[in-house]
Write an enzyme that holds these catalytic residues in place. Structure first.
Site, PDB file in Angstrom:
ATOM      1  CB  ALA B  10      -0.903  -0.004   1.231  1.00 37.78           C
ATOM      2  N   GLY B  16       7.616   2.697  -2.404  1.00 35.31           N
ATOM      3  CA  GLY B  16       6.782   1.590  -2.860  1.00 35.31           C
ATOM      4  C   GLY B  16       7.210   1.092  -4.225  1.00 35.31           C
ATOM      5  CD  GLU B 131      16.539  -1.848  10.114  1.00 35.88           C
ATOM      6  OE1 GLU B 131      16.838  -0.701  10.514  1.00 35.88           O
ATOM      7  OE2 GLU B 131      16.875  -2.889  10.686  1.00 35.88           O
ATOM      8  CE  LYS B 207      13.518   9.465  10.274  1.00 32.89           C
ATOM      9  NZ  LYS B 207      14.334  10.276   9.346  1.00 32.89           N
TER      10      LYS B 207
END
Lengths: 428, 428
Positions: B10, B16, B131, B207
């Site tokens: 998605a 992507g 990750e 992060k």
């Protein structure tokens, strides 16, 4: 929580004692993270009476590592003895044959027998892991095997022998000769019993060969590593390199080419401003270049109790968590035989030679290089010291084969004394 | 070889599309390494007609990510949409509820909902991996969760926003003002739609909070990160820092103290010769310090198609290999609630303020600092520019609380114009 994971630890030197300490002192942390209690059932070492700074009285003792490796009350055999053959190999094979998982810090064992041991492990449904064998505490095996597994690996480079890097750093920073820096490293206990393992690049070569197997999916081939030690690097080389913006490192480089796998472990010039060039002292660094990820640099302590034990524990906790990985990142039987290629990727080179005090000497050397197709980028001749004068040459990109041709033609000129020093300038 | 691993992807932006390319182009490599064929069953994105440089005709199309996430023909839902709520969250929850494994690059989603999503994943026997959410291609989540799991982690630091590092590097190297460098970064497409996510330190703070959860076994608590952006850093600060041997970086630091977890994301001075100080441009770096391993430094590209897709593939291949890990390195229900501590670890600080042209002004500032218990290491006053003069102060080690006390007392002196800039000097 499932059954405890029971360890048998063979070898109680610095690293073995470090692992025992972690298992004793961090029981809760290890259980929290892995979901299992990690315990030691038994240990083995040569000398039972030695004080290792940690109590061993809770554990069964075996004088014989093979006996330890096959005990019913261990799940994981932790091999921290060292040595490419002898007890380490026998015990590792015995453990795998008994279906035990094995965690080892033994680079020599795997450099020579990695393929057969990995195949044995798979046949027996056991895992054989070796994070601590390469670059100490840096989790490079894990990064290469798992984290970067979606990449075609283009090049793996590393400064992986802290002793050599210490010697080169001391030469540079304190102006010591190679011999002086070597003796200092020796007096600090940094050198292996056979120093050639360090300064000859053998130890680092073992590590490079292991990384190459994972990176390129090939069977470990240590014999194919082109090895060159640091013994011929002089303080003048270091200074000249410095003047040109480079530092000299014992650098391992592997890359897969159309002709096969290139593996070299040799002193090289690297840009002083690059991460590799900025590395000082005993620290290790591994650089991995992948087609997707670009360049990944990992830096950390390459040896010592804590760092090496940290790597051993990483493998043990993987097993405790149920992670089952192939030794070299894919089934051993699917690893391709390694076709070694003489390193012929072209690079600039640094040459140093002693020129005799004869008319036209420099011209003759330049002619020989030209005839071998080698183009000179810079050349400096220094004043004569008794009968010879040092000449430094930096070439444009050429191949090692062309250089070797030229070097083999130099004696016939009658103007060069001794064997030239040849150092590759690695583009990083 | 077992059944293929079937992906539903998605979000078909840069990352992507990069994942799709890798799956298509490296089918054999991925199968060799993971032991399973990795396939794409279906994809979803907002605009079906956009050319993404890769053929999607082999895959089923869904307009709705939730519909994709729950398809019977996918094993892993790959969430590359972004956004802390909305479709990304809905689809991730739907996938986990359906027992699908999830791989995501979405730091905001996990920074806000990581705990509940991790608990949901565990309840459903699914894994949730991320990750790619931290430091792009650097396999830092894997290193921290697995490779370094035998360590008590003492400190985690990172330069994890490439855009900020680019802006600061350009200010330093090209002498640009903050505004000029910001506009340049914007014109190059480096900035998020809401630039405050970058320059305000929010993205990097997400992060940092994720890394802290793994490092210290605590529930993610982004709200507790003390955030400060780079907008007040001037070229003078950068030059002054440089003169003293430092560089300014947007640095995240987390450490567990007796009072709780300190998390700060703020511009800091770091030694120019340290690995963090040597970092330029858009590259990321994460530094982990463990009680056993010492300091591990990892460096690589923090963003971009290839590096981020590499990280996504690492997670996918872990799942293909059968590796089943807790999202934050231990069962989510065992993560301790995070007790945030105001960062009070003492450090030297750099201060810059504008002093009004009044007799005794400098003495009054020095008195205020002294009364707050702050000892001055260096102080420089520059010549007056119209009515004010810049004053630079480097303190000895002190706490941020003491500094804040002093700063709150400055207006009463009547000699300071505006708000001082306060930058911590981080010892690395």
């Amino acid at each position: 929580m499932t059954e405890p994971l029971r360890l048998g630890i063979a070898g109680l030197g610095t690293v073995g004692a470090g692992v025992v300490k972690i298992v004793r002192q961090k029981a809760q942390l290890l259980a929290d993270r892995s979901g299992r209690h990690v315990e030691i059932s038994a240990v083995a070492a040569r000398n039972r009476d030695k004080d290792r700074g940690v109590s061993l009285s809770d554990y069964a003792w075996e004088d014989d590592a093979v006996a330890l490796a096959t005990r019913d009350d261990i799940d994981v055999f932790v091999e921290l003895m060292g040595g490419s053959d002898g007890p380490a190999k026998a015990a590792t094979e015995a453990a795998l044959n008994a279906g035990k998982d094995v965690v080892t810090a033994n680079k020599a064992l795997l450099a020579y027998h990695g393929q057969s041991l990995a195949e044995l492990a798979e046949t027996k449904g056991a895992v054989l892991r070796f994070e601590a064998a390469v670059a100490g505490g840096i989790p490079i095996i894990k990064a290469l095997t798992e984290g970067l597994a979606g990449n075609d690996i283009l090049r793996v480079m590393g400064v992986m022998n802290g002793t050599c890097n210490y010697i080169l750093t001391r030469m540079e920073e304190a102006g010591l000769t190679y011999q002086q820096a070597f003796e200092e490293a020796d007096s600090l206990g940094f050198l292996e019993a056979d120093p050639e393992l360090d300064v000859g690049g053998i130890d680092a070569g073992h590590k490079l060969a292991l990384l190459a197997s994972i990176a390129y999916g090939t069977q470990v081939n240590f014999e194919a590593v082109e090895l060159e030690g640091i013994g011929r690097v002089t303080i003048e080389d270091i200074r000249q390199a410095g003047d040109m913006g480079f530092r000299i490192k014992l650098l391992g480089v592997s890359r897969m080419t159309g002709r096969g796998l290139e593996q070299t472990m040799a002193p090289c010039l690297v840009p002083a401003t690059s991460p590799l060039g900025q590395l000082s002292g005993g620290t290790n660094m591994v650089v991995v270049e992948g087609d997707q990820v670009g360049q990944i640099v990992m830096r950390g302590a390459g040896a010592g109790e804590g760092p090496t034990a940290s790597a051993v524990m990483g493998d043990i906790l993987d097993i405790a968590r149920g992670t089952r990985l192939s030794t070299f990142g894919q089934p051993a039987t699917s690893l391709k035989p390694c076709t070694p290629a003489r390193a012929t990727t072209s690079a600039p080179y640094y040459l140093r030679m002693s020129l005799l005090d004869k008319p036209g000497a420099l011209a003759r050397v330049a002619t020989v290089l030209g005839e071998a197709g080698i183009s000179i980028n810079r050349m400096r001749q220094y004043r004569h010291d008794e009968n010879t004068a040092p000449v430094l040459i930096v070439t444009h990109k050429t191949t090692r084969a062309a250089l070797d041709d030229a070097i083999s033609a130099l004696p016939a000129t009658g103007v060069v004394s001794g064997e030239p020093v040849v150092l590759r300038i690695e583009q990083v």
